[in-house]
Design an enzyme around this catalytic site. Structure first.
Site, short mmCIF file in Angstrom:
data_model
loop_
_atom_site.label_atom_id
_atom_site.label_comp_id
_atom_site.label_asym_id
_atom_site.label_seq_id
_atom_site.Cartn_x
_atom_site.Cartn_y
_atom_site.Cartn_z
N TYR A 59 0.87 -1.18 0.00
CA TYR A 59 0.00 0.00 0.00
C TYR A 59 0.91 1.24 0.00
CZ TYR A 59 -3.30 -3.56 1.72
OH TYR A 59 -4.03 -4.71 1.89
N PHE A 206 -12.07 -6.68 1.15
CA PHE A 206 -13.14 -6.16 0.29
C PHE A 206 -14.52 -6.45 0.93
CE2 PHE A 206 -10.37 -6.92 -3.79
CZ PHE A 206 -9.72 -5.72 -3.60
N ALA A 209 -17.21 -5.10 -0.94
CA ALA A 209 -17.03 -5.37 -2.38
C ALA A 209 -16.58 -4.09 -3.08
CB ALA A 209 -18.30 -5.95 -2.99
N SER A 210 -15.55 -3.47 -2.49
CA SER A 210 -14.96 -2.23 -3.04
C SER A 210 -16.00 -1.12 -3.22
CB SER A 210 -14.24 -2.50 -4.36
OG SER A 210 -13.23 -3.47 -4.18
N GLY A 211 -16.95 -1.04 -2.33
CA GLY A 211 -17.93 0.05 -2.35
C GLY A 211 -19.27 -0.34 -2.96
N LEU A 213 -21.32 -2.59 -2.17
CA LEU A 213 -22.33 -2.90 -1.15
C LEU A 213 -22.74 -1.68 -0.32
CD1 LEU A 213 -20.91 -6.38 -0.11
CD2 LEU A 213 -23.19 -5.98 -1.06
N THR A 214 -22.25 -0.50 -0.71
CA THR A 214 -22.73 0.70 0.00
C THR A 214 -24.03 1.18 -0.62
OG1 THR A 214 -21.56 2.24 -1.45
CG2 THR A 214 -20.37 1.48 0.50
N LYS A 216 -24.27 2.96 -3.35
CA LYS A 216 -24.16 4.31 -3.92
C LYS A 216 -24.02 4.31 -5.44
CE LYS A 216 -19.15 4.68 -3.24
NZ LYS A 216 -18.09 5.46 -2.62
P1 NAP Z 1 -13.85 -2.31 0.79
O1 NAP Z 1 -13.67 -2.17 2.25
O2 NAP Z 1 -14.73 -3.37 0.25
O3 NAP Z 1 -14.37 -0.93 0.18
C1 NAP Z 1 -13.81 0.28 0.61
C2 NAP Z 1 -14.16 1.39 -0.37
O4 NAP Z 1 -15.59 1.56 -0.45
C3 NAP Z 1 -13.63 2.73 0.10
O5 NAP Z 1 -12.29 2.92 -0.28
C4 NAP Z 1 -14.60 3.71 -0.56
O6 NAP Z 1 -14.22 3.82 -1.93
C5 NAP Z 1 -15.92 2.95 -0.44
N1 NAP Z 1 -16.61 3.20 0.83
C6 NAP Z 1 -16.27 2.74 2.07
N2 NAP Z 1 -17.15 3.12 2.99
C7 NAP Z 1 -18.10 3.83 2.35
C8 NAP Z 1 -19.28 4.48 2.77
N3 NAP Z 1 -19.67 4.46 4.04
N4 NAP Z 1 -20.03 5.13 1.83
C9 NAP Z 1 -19.66 5.14 0.56
N5 NAP Z 1 -18.53 4.55 0.08
C10 NAP Z 1 -17.76 3.89 0.98
O7 NAP Z 1 -12.45 -2.46 0.03
P2 NAP Z 1 -10.94 -2.22 0.47
O8 NAP Z 1 -10.77 -1.00 1.29
O9 NAP Z 1 -10.11 -2.32 -0.75
O10 NAP Z 1 -10.65 -3.49 1.40
C11 NAP Z 1 -10.64 -3.39 2.81
C12 NAP Z 1 -9.27 -3.59 3.36
O11 NAP Z 1 -8.86 -4.94 3.14
C13 NAP Z 1 -8.18 -2.77 2.65
O12 NAP Z 1 -8.16 -1.43 3.08
C14 NAP Z 1 -6.95 -3.55 2.99
O13 NAP Z 1 -6.50 -3.19 4.28
C15 NAP Z 1 -7.46 -4.99 2.96
N6 NAP Z 1 -7.18 -5.70 1.68
C16 NAP Z 1 -6.37 -6.79 1.73
C17 NAP Z 1 -6.08 -7.49 0.58
C18 NAP Z 1 -5.17 -8.68 0.64
O14 NAP Z 1 -4.66 -9.10 -0.41
N7 NAP Z 1 -4.95 -9.25 1.80
C19 NAP Z 1 -6.64 -7.10 -0.64
C20 NAP Z 1 -7.50 -6.01 -0.64
C21 NAP Z 1 -7.76 -5.30 0.52
P3 NAP Z 1 -14.76 4.96 -2.93
O15 NAP Z 1 -15.10 6.18 -2.14
O16 NAP Z 1 -13.63 5.15 -3.90
O17 NAP Z 1 -15.97 4.35 -3.61
#
Ligand code: NAP
Length: 310
Positions: A59, A206, A209-211, A213-214, A216
């Site tokens: 990261y 995720f 699901a990268s946003g 499931l919000t 939006k």
């Molecule tokens: P996530 O938690 O599924 O989605 C986060 C994204 O959704 C945010 O960056 C934001 O993006 C949006 N979001 C979050 N809360 C929101 C809300 N309340 N309202 C509207 N939009 C919202 O995906 P992720 O952050 O990529 O994954 C979570 C964590 O897992 C990472 O931060 C990382 O620490 C870890 N991870 C680990 C691996 C691995 O290989 N082990 C891989 C991936 C991730 P936008 O505003 O751009 O839409």
């Protein structure tokens, strides 16, 4: 809802909602990030009572760890924090390769310690398998680091079922991290049941699901980051996902909650999932996600939600 859990067989006590910090300094993953927002995100997490932060070398090639280290040391209270980091990525002439060798991982832990401004990492994961080093050997390297006190708990991420069993051949694995959400259910086949049976904590990545499931997004939403290559955000699959999310949105409205809260609360009802680490790009998103702890799902609601996405 009980807000604190012990991670698997470790001594680590975490609040059930942590913070996934790939958007803190993760300039190589997302366009238009800036360090100051990254610092604000970490401050917001700490102000909101988060004690579990998830980062990795990849990261921002160390930048996420540096920003977290800076804010945690500025605030104090390191001993109350559970910081998880990951390694395996190696820069070779500008390219990224994977390396799980003992020498490489030991060196990476030393570098992470410096960037995080700490003398121990609570939880260290091998981030990805390098498909070369035997998994039991990788577990042995992390056990050695644990015995030396440089890391407190042993984690692994992105292993398939066979690799997971091999890694855990001597019972060293304490936390496993893999993709899992209402939309991405593959882990239910064997990864999650194995973790449950072995007392290994499962941290889903995720979780939103990268946003998606919000709730939006609409069919007209466009993406300029890693989502543009994700099949869940493309064509018919994307439209079907939006239809399912609409059903979740309707239930959220009935419960006077947000769609994201239900998606996250559902994960917390799953076995082996002690905590979750939703990510955020802005402090208001992070604060909003913490409100998930106010949501109670009945067994029937959890089952209904599960069924929408099956
Ligand atoms: P996530 O938690 O599924 O989605 C986060 C994204 O959704 C945010 O960056 C934001 O993006 C949006 N979001 C979050 N809360 C929101 C809300 N309340 N309202 C509207 N939009 C919202 O995906 P992720 O952050 O990529 O994954 C979570 C964590 O897992 C990472 O931060 C990382 O620490 C870890 N991870 C680990 C691996 C691995 O290989 N082990 C891989 C991936 C991730 P936008 O505003 O751009 O839409």
């Amino acid at each position: 809802m009980d807000q604190t859990r012990t991670l698997g067989k470790t001594d680590l006590q975490v609040k059930r909602i942590g913070f996934g910090a790939n958007a803190v300094g993760g300039h190589n993953l997302f366009p238009n990030l800036n360090d100051e927002t990254g610092r604000d995100l970490v401050r917001t997490a700490l102000d909101g009572g988060v004690n579990f932060i998830d980062t990795a070398f990849i990261y921002g090639l160390g930048r996420s760890e540096e920003l977290i280290g800076e804010i945690v040391s500025e605030r104090g209270g390191r001993d109350k924090m559970v910081i998880a980091s990951k390694g395996a990525h190696k820069e070779v002439n500008g390219d990224i390769e994977l390396d799980n060798s003992r020498e490489f991982l030991r060196g990476e832990v030393e570098k992470s310690l410096k960037r995080l401004k700490t003398d121990y990492i609570d939880l260290y994961y091998v981030h990805f398998p390098d498909d070369k080093t035997p998994m039991a050997e990788v577990a042995g390297t992390l056990k050695e680091l644990k015995d030396e006190g440089k890391i407190k708990a042993i984690g692994a991420s992105n292993l398939d079922f066979k690799q997971l069993q091999e890694f855990n051949a001597d019972g060293y694995l304490e936390v496993f991290q893999s993709e899992y959400s209402l939309i991405h259910r593959d882990a239910e086949k064997d990864l999650l049941p194995y973790c449950e049976e072995q007392g290994i904590s499962f941290i889903p990545y995720f979780p939103l699901a990268s946003g998606l499931l919000t709730g939006k997004f609409t069919k007209d939403s466009t993406f300029d980051d890693i989502r543009k290559d994700n099949p869940q955000f493309q064509g018919e699959t994307f439209i079907k996902n939006l239809e399912k999310v609409d059903k979740l949105k309707a239930l959220a409205k009935d419960k006077q909650a947000k769609t994201a809260h239900l998606a996250l609360a559902w994960l917390l009802t799953r076995p082996a999932i002690d905590a979750i680490i939703p990510g955020a790009k802005r402090p208001d998103q992070l604060k909003n996600n913490l409100r998930t702890l106010d949501i109670q799902l009945t067994d029937d609601e959890a089952e209904y939600i599960s069924g929408i996405f099956k």
